[in-house]
Structures are given as structure tokens and as C-alpha cells.
Design a protein around this motif. Structure first.
Motif, PDB file in Angstrom:
ATOM      1  N   GLN A 125       0.781  -1.267  -0.038  1.00  0.00           N
ATOM      2  CA  GLN A 125       0.010   0.051   0.025  1.00  0.00           C
ATOM      3  C   GLN A 125       0.984   1.381  -0.164  1.00  0.00           C
ATOM      4  OE1 GLN A 125      -2.926   0.024   3.122  1.00  0.00           O
ATOM      5  NE2 GLN A 125      -3.865   1.855   2.479  1.00  0.00           N
ATOM      6  N   GLU A 126       1.740   1.120   0.785  1.00  0.00           N
ATOM      7  CA  GLU A 126       3.040   2.345   0.759  1.00  0.00           C
ATOM      8  C   GLU A 126       3.492   2.605  -0.633  1.00  0.00           C
ATOM      9  OE1 GLU A 126       4.436   3.912   4.560  1.00  0.00           O
ATOM     10  OE2 GLU A 126       2.415   4.253   3.592  1.00  0.00           O
ATOM     11  N   ALA A 127       3.986   1.342  -1.287  1.00  0.00           N
ATOM     12  CA  ALA A 127       4.482   1.752  -2.881  1.00  0.00           C
ATOM     13  C   ALA A 127       3.344   2.210  -3.615  1.00  0.00           C
ATOM     14  CB  ALA A 127       4.910   0.192  -3.132  1.00  0.00           C
ATOM     15  N   GLU A 128       2.100   1.816  -3.531  1.00  0.00           N
ATOM     16  CA  GLU A 128       1.068   2.448  -4.112  1.00  0.00           C
ATOM     17  C   GLU A 128       0.865   3.882  -3.903  1.00  0.00           C
ATOM     18  OE1 GLU A 128      -3.696   1.866  -5.163  1.00  0.00           O
ATOM     19  OE2 GLU A 128      -2.415   0.246  -4.047  1.00  0.00           O
ATOM     20  N   ALA A 129       0.980   4.204  -2.858  1.00  0.00           N
ATOM     21  CA  ALA A 129       0.834   5.513  -2.400  1.00  0.00           C
ATOM     22  C   ALA A 129       1.759   6.436  -2.923  1.00  0.00           C
ATOM     23  CB  ALA A 129       0.570   5.807  -0.937  1.00  0.00           C
ATOM     24  N   ILE A 130       3.098   5.930  -2.926  1.00  0.00           N
ATOM     25  CA  ILE A 130       4.365   6.678  -3.377  1.00  0.00           C
ATOM     26  C   ILE A 130       4.119   6.903  -4.980  1.00  0.00           C
ATOM     27  CG2 ILE A 130       6.700   6.635  -4.146  1.00  0.00           C
ATOM     28  CD1 ILE A 130       7.013   5.329  -1.329  1.00  0.00           C
ATOM     29  N   LEU A 131       3.828   5.991  -5.594  1.00  0.00           N
ATOM     30  CA  LEU A 131       3.519   6.199  -6.984  1.00  0.00           C
ATOM     31  C   LEU A 131       2.564   7.210  -7.277  1.00  0.00           C
ATOM     32  CD1 LEU A 131       3.808   2.426  -8.336  1.00  0.00           C
ATOM     33  CD2 LEU A 131       5.301   4.156  -8.884  1.00  0.00           C
ATOM     34  N   ARG A 132       1.254   6.994  -6.639  1.00  0.00           N
ATOM     35  CA  ARG A 132       0.356   7.892  -6.847  1.00  0.00           C
ATOM     36  C   ARG A 132       0.819   9.299  -6.702  1.00  0.00           C
ATOM     37  NH1 ARG A 132      -3.123   4.765  -3.848  1.00  0.00           N
ATOM     38  NH2 ARG A 132      -3.253   6.394  -2.319  1.00  0.00           N
ATOM     39  N   ALA A 133       1.750   9.523  -5.472  1.00  0.00           N
ATOM     40  CA  ALA A 133       1.995  10.853  -5.385  1.00  0.00           C
ATOM     41  C   ALA A 133       2.920  11.494  -6.156  1.00  0.00           C
ATOM     42  CB  ALA A 133       2.623  10.910  -3.806  1.00  0.00           C
ATOM     43  N   LEU A 134       3.784  10.524  -6.911  1.00  0.00           N
ATOM     44  CA  LEU A 134       4.883  11.170  -7.665  1.00  0.00           C
ATOM     45  C   LEU A 134       4.367  11.254  -9.287  1.00  0.00           C
ATOM     46  CD1 LEU A 134       7.883   8.859  -6.683  1.00  0.00           C
ATOM     47  CD2 LEU A 134       7.320  11.152  -5.983  1.00  0.00           C
ATOM     48  N   HIS A 135       3.226  10.828  -9.590  1.00  0.00           N
ATOM     49  CA  HIS A 135       2.678  10.734 -10.957  1.00  0.00           C
ATOM     50  C   HIS A 135       1.708  11.815 -11.034  1.00  0.00           C
ATOM     51  CE1 HIS A 135       4.341   6.442 -12.005  1.00  0.00           C
ATOM     52  NE2 HIS A 135       5.268   7.599 -11.883  1.00  0.00           N
ATOM     53  N   GLN A 136       1.834  12.960 -10.418  1.00  0.00           N
ATOM     54  CA  GLN A 136       1.116  13.859 -10.636  1.00  0.00           C
ATOM     55  C   GLN A 136       1.535  15.041 -11.677  1.00  0.00           C
ATOM     56  OE1 GLN A 136      -0.965  15.269  -6.622  1.00  0.00           O
ATOM     57  NE2 GLN A 136       0.808  14.320  -5.836  1.00  0.00           N
ATOM     58  N   PRO A 137       0.793  15.310 -12.460  1.00  0.00           N
ATOM     59  CA  PRO A 137       1.297  16.220 -13.694  1.00  0.00           C
ATOM     60  C   PRO A 137       1.722  17.768 -13.052  1.00  0.00           C
ATOM     61  CG  PRO A 137      -1.164  15.836 -13.937  1.00  0.00           C
ATOM     62  CD  PRO A 137      -0.792  14.935 -13.121  1.00  0.00           C
ATOM     63  N   GLN A 138       0.756  18.017 -11.770  1.00  0.00           N
ATOM     64  CA  GLN A 138       1.058  19.376 -11.172  1.00  0.00           C
ATOM     65  C   GLN A 138       2.394  19.479 -10.681  1.00  0.00           C
ATOM     66  OE1 GLN A 138      -1.363  17.034 -10.694  1.00  0.00           O
ATOM     67  NE2 GLN A 138      -2.752  17.817  -9.429  1.00  0.00           N
ATOM     68  N   LEU A 139       3.102  18.246 -10.598  1.00  0.00           N
ATOM     69  CA  LEU A 139       4.405  18.340  -9.886  1.00  0.00           C
ATOM     70  C   LEU A 139       5.329  19.108 -10.847  1.00  0.00           C
ATOM     71  CD1 LEU A 139       6.474  17.399  -7.854  1.00  0.00           C
ATOM     72  CD2 LEU A 139       6.859  15.295  -8.999  1.00  0.00           C
ATOM     73  N   ALA A 140       5.270  19.033 -12.177  1.00  0.00           N
ATOM     74  CA  ALA A 140       6.077  19.710 -12.886  1.00  0.00           C
ATOM     75  C   ALA A 140       5.941  21.151 -12.750  1.00  0.00           C
ATOM     76  CB  ALA A 140       5.857  19.359 -14.423  1.00  0.00           C
ATOM     77  N   GLN A 141       4.734  21.776 -12.719  1.00  0.00           N
ATOM     78  CA  GLN A 141       4.445  23.069 -12.351  1.00  0.00           C
ATOM     79  C   GLN A 141       5.005  23.586 -10.893  1.00  0.00           C
ATOM     80  OE1 GLN A 141       0.159  23.972 -12.394  1.00  0.00           O
ATOM     81  NE2 GLN A 141       0.637  26.256 -12.023  1.00  0.00           N
ATOM     82  N   ALA A 142       5.009  22.741 -10.007  1.00  0.00           N
ATOM     83  CA  ALA A 142       5.421  23.125  -8.830  1.00  0.00           C
ATOM     84  C   ALA A 142       7.078  23.323  -8.815  1.00  0.00           C
ATOM     85  CB  ALA A 142       5.136  22.044  -7.749  1.00  0.00           C
ATOM     86  N   VAL A 143       7.728  22.440  -9.592  1.00  0.00           N
ATOM     87  CA  VAL A 143       9.131  22.299 -10.078  1.00  0.00           C
ATOM     88  C   VAL A 143       9.590  23.801 -10.368  1.00  0.00           C
ATOM     89  CG1 VAL A 143      10.939  21.455 -11.145  1.00  0.00           C
ATOM     90  CG2 VAL A 143       9.740  19.916  -9.668  1.00  0.00           C
ATOM     91  N   GLU A 144       8.726  24.167 -11.502  1.00  0.00           N
ATOM     92  CA  GLU A 144       8.990  25.310 -12.205  1.00  0.00           C
ATOM     93  C   GLU A 144       8.956  26.552 -11.548  1.00  0.00           C
ATOM     94  OE1 GLU A 144      10.382  27.545 -15.538  1.00  0.00           O
ATOM     95  OE2 GLU A 144      10.359  25.371 -15.165  1.00  0.00           O
ATOM     96  N   LEU A 145       7.799  26.696 -10.379  1.00  0.00           N
ATOM     97  CA  LEU A 145       7.728  27.712  -9.572  1.00  0.00           C
ATOM     98  C   LEU A 145       8.808  27.805  -8.683  1.00  0.00           C
ATOM     99  CD1 LEU A 145       3.846  27.503  -8.800  1.00  0.00           C
ATOM    100  CD2 LEU A 145       4.987  29.367 -10.334  1.00  0.00           C
ATOM    101  N   VAL A 146       9.095  26.767  -8.006  1.00  0.00           N
ATOM    102  CA  VAL A 146       9.976  26.700  -6.982  1.00  0.00           C
ATOM    103  C   VAL A 146      11.352  27.175  -7.488  1.00  0.00           C
ATOM    104  CG1 VAL A 146      11.218  25.211  -5.014  1.00  0.00           C
ATOM    105  CG2 VAL A 146       8.684  25.390  -5.448  1.00  0.00           C
ATOM    106  N   ALA A 147      11.663  26.369  -8.680  1.00  0.00           N
ATOM    107  CA  ALA A 147      13.085  26.861  -9.298  1.00  0.00           C
ATOM    108  C   ALA A 147      13.260  28.065  -9.773  1.00  0.00           C
ATOM    109  CB  ALA A 147      13.433  25.810 -10.539  1.00  0.00           C
TER     110      ALA A 147
END
Length: 270
Positions: free
Chosen positions: A96-118
């Protein structure tokens, strides 16, 4: 919010029969793992009849023990540590932890967050209570990838002064897992009101606050164990920091090398 079972027992104790009080004492003794028992087992533990245990549940406002279980599950969903399904299967928990990690990492919004923070002028990372260790970890990693990364609140401090200098071009990363402080939505509104971009990272219970954020990153924390797990959260902030490091290119690598050389001169790490 309805009263918890221990509060109901305290409220109705004077009206309970001696046998019901005996049964209630057993419920309180086994409150941490109450839902792992059957009603008949609880009656045997208390030394009372099943009928007495059923009467107690009704006096406390529950139709039956199934409703007690639902009450305990609701507490767990709100973040209160409760074992509700017996002894956990640790292999299933790991899956279940592994599935939760995958769900958290496979979010298209993550790329936008990276751009904003960088690309931000300044980054302020905020987290209270159980969110604070995740915020601290993110700040530590981001500080290697770029300059001017702050953590709030610092021990003994509040966050009002941290908002005073923020404006357009800045980013506030807010970590908001469940059992957040009561002033959480007010802080989000204030942060957004500065003109800074707001990246909100939280479990599904924080979704109602997502309207205040520029970017919403969802991260599950509830698993099979009594306490919330932040494995997925730590992986998500690690991926966020890694993305910022990659996005920042050579300047970030030179910063990392410079920090390492400072460690060596100060003999701060082995």
C-alpha cells in the motif's frame, strides 16, 4: 462533531447500571484496539452478558457494535491514531505504501510546482505539527539546489513576519496534512494575498483548501497502521527538490559543490 466513545461513557456513566459500568470500564481499557474485538469477546472480557454489552451500546447512542466500529473508523480518517482492523499485514502495508508513493509522484502538477520553486525569487516552506518534519526535509534539500529558502515557523516563532516581505515572484510551499491548526485556512488566504504563488501539499482532507493555492499536490498518509505514514510525502518532496536541482542546472551543481567544501572546512559532517 459527535462525542467520541470515551466522552459518551463519561457523560452517561452516572445513569449506567453496575454491570454496564463494568462493561464500560472494559471498553475504556481496550480503547486503542477496541475495533479488533467482536462484541461477544468484549462481553467475555468484561464478565457480563452479551445483552448487557448491547444495552451499553444503546445507552451510549449506538445501534450496535458495528456502529461503534464505524465511529472508530471515522476517528482514524480524521487522523486520530486507532487500530480498526486487527493486527496489520505488514506485507500488505508495504504494498500500500508503494502504491501511495506512485500516486504521489505521478501527478502532472508536480512539474508546475518544480518550475515555480526553481524560478522563484524567494521560497518559504511552511509546516506545523506533523507537517513540520516534511517541511524541514524539503527546506534542507531545496537549500542545496537554490538560494534564499526559508523555513517557517521556526521554534518559538509565528509566521506573520515571514509574510511581510513576500510578493509577486515569490513562492510559499505549504505542507498541510490532517489535524492542521485551526488557523490554517486563514494563513493560506494571507499567503495568497501577498501575490506570491502558493504550492499546497497535503492529504485528501486538505482538498477544500486547494482553491487558495496556485498548485495543489495530493499525498495520501493513511495506511493499515494506527499512525499516519509520511513515506509518500517524503518521496514527493524529494522528487520536488530533485526537479528543482535539475531545472537549475550548472548553477545548482556549483552550489552543491560549494556547500560540500564548506562542510569540509568546518568539519561539520563525516
Amino acid at each position: 462533531m459527535s462525542l467520541r466513545i470515551d466522552e459518551r461513557i463519561a457523560e452517561h456513566r452516572a445513569a449506567l447500571s453496575p454491570q454496564e459500568r463494568k462493561a464500560a470500564a472494559t471498553l475504556l481499557e481496550h480503547l486503542d484496539d477496541l475495533a479488533t474485538y467482536r462484541a461477544a469477546e468484549l462481553a467475555n472480557l468484561a464478565g457480563v452478558s452479551k445483552a448487557t454489552m448491547s444495552r451499553l451500546f444503546r445507552h451510549l447512542g449506538y445501534a450496535d457494535f458495528d456502529e461503534v466500529r464505524e465511529h472508530l473508523r471515522a476517528l482514524r480518517t480524521a487522523g486520530e491514531p486507532r487500530r480498526v482492523d486487527g493486527t496489520p499485514d505488514l506485507a500488505a502495508h508495504a504494498a500500500q505504501e508503494a502504491e501511495a508513493i506512485l500516486r504521489a509522484l505521478h501527478q502532472p502538477q508536480l512539474a508546475q510546482a518544480v518550475e515555480l520553486v526553481a524560478t522563484a525569487r524567494r521560497v518559504t516552506v511552511v509546516g506545523w505539527r506533523n507537517s513540520h518534519p516534511v517541511a524541514l526535509h524539503l527546506r534542507q534539500q531545496l537549500a542545496h539546489a537554490r538560494g534564499d529558502v526559508r523555513l517557517a515557523p521556526l521554534p518559538g516563532q509565528v509566521v506573520g513576519e515571514e509574510l511581510a516581505d513576500l510578493g509577486a515572484g515569490d513562492v510559499v510551499v505549504v505542507i498541510g496534512f490532517r489535524r492542521r491548526p485551526s488557523g490554517f485556512p486563514t494563513f493560506l488566504a494571507e499567503a495568497a494575498g501577498t501575490g506570491a504563488a502558493v504550492v499546497l501539499l497535503g492529504d485528501p482532507t486538505a482538498m477544500p483548501h486547494a482553491a487558495q493555492a496556485t498548485v495543489w499536490l495530493e499525498c495520501p498518509v493513511q495506511g493499515a497502521l494506527a499512525f499516519d505514514s509520511y513515506a509518500a510525502a517524503m518521496s514527493l518532496v524529494g522528487a520536488l527538490a530533485d526537479g528543482v536541482l535539475s531545472r537549475s542546472g550548472r548553477a545548482a551543481q556549483e552550489r552543491v559543490s560549494g556547500i560540500s567544501r564548506t562542510y569540509e572546512r568546518l568539519r561539520e559532517v563525516e
